[in-house]
Design an enzyme around this catalytic site. Structure first.
Site, PDB file in Angstrom:
ATOM      1  N   GLU A  60       0.597  -1.150   0.018  1.00 48.22           N
ATOM      2  CA  GLU A  60      -0.001  -0.036  -0.023  1.00 48.22           C
ATOM      3  C   GLU A  60       0.821   1.346   0.165  1.00 48.22           C
ATOM      4  OE1 GLU A  60      -2.654  -3.207   1.050  1.00 48.22           O
ATOM      5  OE2 GLU A  60      -0.664  -2.680   1.599  1.00 48.22           O
ATOM      6  N   HIS A 129     -10.122  -5.776  10.544  1.00 45.73           N
ATOM      7  CA  HIS A 129     -10.641  -5.489   9.089  1.00 45.73           C
ATOM      8  C   HIS A 129     -12.014  -4.912   9.134  1.00 45.73           C
ATOM      9  CE1 HIS A 129      -7.593  -8.372   8.139  1.00 45.73           C
ATOM     10  NE2 HIS A 129      -7.784  -7.996   6.982  1.00 45.73           N
TER      11      HIS A 129
END
Length: 328
Positions: A60, A129
């Protein structure tokens, strides 16, 4: 009006903007060959090719940084993070570079980048998450933060974000990708960034919300509040969290004299805390009761689905808060 899912509305926005402007490209994990983890980029690779729809490694910080650099030299990248939980790994690029480059270069550099993906709970995905991280980005000057609640808003705001000269954090909800709603069919449908919408007019109490809470908690609560309780409820969907449209909120509170703030994120140092502080500061004399805040409980998200449902605000908690500010 067309009836589309949130997924389809976002796909339309991407398709139209990539067709309109050849500088626009999409990059992220699985956005090309797999059509996106949530199929938002369905069909884009076939239409625009591998130079404009680019699969990235699971890195990322690297591919967000690539997007920042591309924006600095005149391209208009859309960077998809598979979930905003993973954007934590790219905070250095987002906060130290994207957000500050215009300011630190004295206006010599623009950074027209959109960083988008799902934010908040995904459904039994556990603590790492299922985090609603919007406050992290609202906190940093230089970033615009958008959180749509309906397919129509999603399309109009994403098109505006892609055209914006500044970095935009565009936070969707995994649980809304299948949600259906009306989307205008006009040729170039765009909504202004920084403008809230009164989704439901009323005179007894103002509910301020954004993102998935509008459909998940507010709409079901409205039936009971306006039916069983006999209340007239005004609902404001912020749509954009930075810049914040405080004027629309204050105009509503001036009419109702009561306010409930509903958000999916944790309560401490949250967007809801910021909005509430602003209303107290600039509209204290308008209030006939303290503001009630409804938020995610101050704990990590449990894995079990039944416990997740207890942690996230739902219709019952909204009804309870409205009753409290109305002294019922």
């Amino acid at each position: 009006m067309a009836i589309l899912t949130m997924r389809e509305a976002l796909n339309q926005a991407l398709f139209e903007e990539m067709e309109r402007d050849e500088r626009v490209f999409l990059m992220g994990e699985e956005v090309a060959l797999y059509h996106g983890a949530y199929k938002v980029s369905m069909g884009l690779l076939e239409k625009f090719g591998e130079k404009r729809v680019v699969d990235s490694p699971i890195t990322e910080n690297s591919f967000v940084g690539l997007g920042v650099g591309a924006a600095n030299v005149g391209l208009r990248p859309i960077i998809e993070v598979m979930t905003f939980n993973f954007s934590i790994l790219a905070l250095d690029q987002i906060i130290n570079n994207a957000a500050k480059l215009r300011y630190m270069s004295g206006g010599q550099f623009e950074c027209p980048i959109v960083i988008r993906g799902p934010n908040g709970a995904g459904g039994a995905l556990a603590a790492q998450h299922s985090q609603a991280l919007e406050a992290q980005y609202v906190h940093c000057p230089g970033l615009k933060v958008v959180m749509p609640s309906t397919p129509g808003d999603a399309k109009g705001l994403l098109k505006a974000a892609i055209r914006d000269p500044d970095p935009v954090i565009f936070m969707e909800s995994e649980k809304l990708y299948n949600y259906k709603g009306e989307v205008p069919e006009e040729e170039d449908y765009i909504l202004p960034i920084g403008k809230a919408e009164v989704k439901h007019s009323g005179s007894d109490v103002t509910i301020v919300t954004y993102g998935r809470m509008y459909t998940h908690a507010i709409l079901p609560a409205l039936e009971r509040l306006e039916g069983e309780e006999g209340l007239s409820v005004e609902v404001i969907d912020m749509r954009t969290l930075a810049p914040l449209d405080l004027d629309t909120v204050l105009e509503s509170v001036a009419k109702t004299n009561r306010m409930v703030l509903v958000e999916e994120s944790w309560p401490k140092a949250s967007v809801g805390a910021w909005i509430s502080e602003q209303v107290y500061r600039y509209g204290f004399d308008l209030l006939d009761a303290p503001i009630e805040r409804v938020s995610h409980l101050d704990v990590p998200m449990p894995y079990a689905a039944n416990l997740e449902a207890e942690i996230i605000p739902g219709p019952e908690s909204v009804v309870d808060a409205v009753r409290k500010v109305c002294y019922l």
